[in-house]
Design an enzyme around this catalytic site. Structure first.
Site, PDB file in Angstrom:
ATOM      1  CE1 TYR A 107      -3.543   2.745   0.941  1.00  0.00           C
ATOM      2  CE2 TYR A 107      -1.719   3.641   2.201  1.00  0.00           C
ATOM      3  CZ  TYR A 107      -2.955   3.794   1.626  1.00  0.00           C
ATOM      4  OH  TYR A 107      -3.604   4.994   1.725  1.00  0.00           O
ATOM      5  CD  GLU A 194      -6.084   4.375  -0.670  1.00  0.00           C
ATOM      6  OE1 GLU A 194      -6.095   4.743   0.518  1.00  0.00           O
ATOM      7  OE2 GLU A 194      -7.061   3.825  -1.228  1.00  0.00           O
TER       8      GLU A 194
END
Length: 384
Positions: A107, A194
């Site tokens: 991530y 993101e």
């Protein structure tokens, strides 16, 4: 304002972030054509704003063009729903993307930290799942780097991020991706950028397989490109109408509609309603001048919510005179003839004259915020 996955990837790619090949399809035939062009197994991914698309059946693996057609037929036009989005969203387009050979998922995200007035870059070796879940179950797995937006991500910070995520061998590539992420956020006035997952593929490369991007609504006046990417279908009708009318509006879950001129006054109004046992149905700021057209637009938006049992006006007449505001309210109500009870609190310039106009029109007028809130709560409770 949120961007779809394919739009966010396009933005990141311009800043040197490697993304897997993919194109948008609006029909099964287009999905087949794209799958054949890619020439490898593909993922058919619903392009909706809700999270948890995979669990809702909106992401499917397709080994060939025939499977891509079937999966596109299954997803396009489908109403995707989950616990976080019980109302759901209808799929109008899909992203047909190369199904990468994934060895490990990570991530990587960047957002604005208002407390420090810096950008916070977050990385984790636990990718492919919601970062919120990682924060709850294993907060130590998230690496946080604070970045000055004027300096960008510095070399030592990129190294710290890479080693913290267990990507020391890919330090150079991760640094390039992280810098692109930060610069994308800065240049586009984004509140969030993101990548999840950021994957190591079978050939040992780092690739962004999914992306999210949210633009700060307060910056849309200078991010002119964003309007072209806006998907009106993804907005609540009430929020779209408010945006088009130049009204600041946020829908809430209560039953007392609020119409206020001034953001701070609107917050105080909501707090006072709560203090007296009520629940506001919305935040709504019509701005400094309560013109008739805005009052009408705002009232239509408020009354479109079936949960609203009463409406409270809280108007401060500064430059705008209270009697003018009162006349405008009366005129709008005469034209609309709503059956929901109203209460008006009017203060400021010519407030006394305004209250007399309201009283003559049989509209309850309150002298104080507390009085108005109590009246609104009582009226709402009587209609339960």
């Amino acid at each position: 304002m949120k961007l779809h996955e394919y739009q966010a990837k396009e933005m990141l790619a311009k800043y040197g972030v490697p993304v897997n090949e993919g194109h948008v399809a609006y029909t099964p035939d287009e999905a087949v054509e794209i799958a054949r062009r890619i020439g490898r197994p593909v993922m058919i991914k619903a392009q909706v704003m809700m999270g948890g698309r995979g669990k809702a059946g909106g992401v499917k693996y397709s080994k060939d063009a025939d499977a891509a057609r079937k999966n596109a037929e299954d997803i396009l036009g489908k109403l995707l729903q989950n616990e976080q989005n019980p109302k759901g969203e209808v799929v109008k387009r899909v992203l047909v993307a190369d199904a990468a050979d994934i060895k490990k998922e990570y991530y990587l995200g960047a957002t604005v930290d208002r407390a420090s007035r810096l950008i916070i870059v977050m990385g984790s070796a636990e990718g492919g799942v919601a970062i919120e879940d990682v924060a709850k179950t294993n907060p130590d797995a998230i690496i946080k780097i604070y970045v000055d937006p004027r300096m960008g991500l510095l070399d030592y910070q990129a190294r710290e991020l890479a080693f913290g995520m267990g990507l020391g061998e890919h330090m150079r590539d991760l640094g390039k991706i992280a810098r692109g992420l930060v610069q994308t956020l800065v240049d586009h006035d984004a509140s969030l950028v993101e990548i999840n997952p950021l994957a190591i593929t079978g050939d040992g490369k780092l690739v962004a397989l999914d992306a999210k991007m949210a633009i700060d609504d307060n910056a849309l006046y200078k991010q002119k490109w964003a309007e072209e990417m806006r998907d009106p279908a993804e907005e609540e009708d009430s929020e779209r109408q408010a945006r088009e009318a130049g009204i600041s509006f946020v829908k809430l879950d209560g039953n007392i509609g609020c119409m206020v001129n001034g953001a701070g006054l609107a917050m105080a109004t909501m707090d006072t309603i709560k203090e007296y046992g009520g629940t506001p149905a919305n935040f709504l700021d019509i701005g400094g001048g309560a013109r008739e057209d805005k009052v009408e637009a705002a009232l239509r938006i408020i009354l479109s919510d079936p949960n609203v049992k009463a409406v409270m006006f809280n108007i401060f007449g500064g430059i705008t005179r209270g009697d003018v505001v009162a006349k405008g309210i009366v005129k709008v109500l005469d034209a609309m003839k709503p059956d929901v009870p109203m209460v008006v609190r009017l203060v400021g310039t010519n407030a006394e004259e305004g209250r007399k106009i309201l009283e003559e029109a049989n509209l309850p007028a309150a002298a104080t915020l507390d009085e108005a809130a109590q009246m609104a709560v009582k009226l709402a409770n009587e209609r339960k």
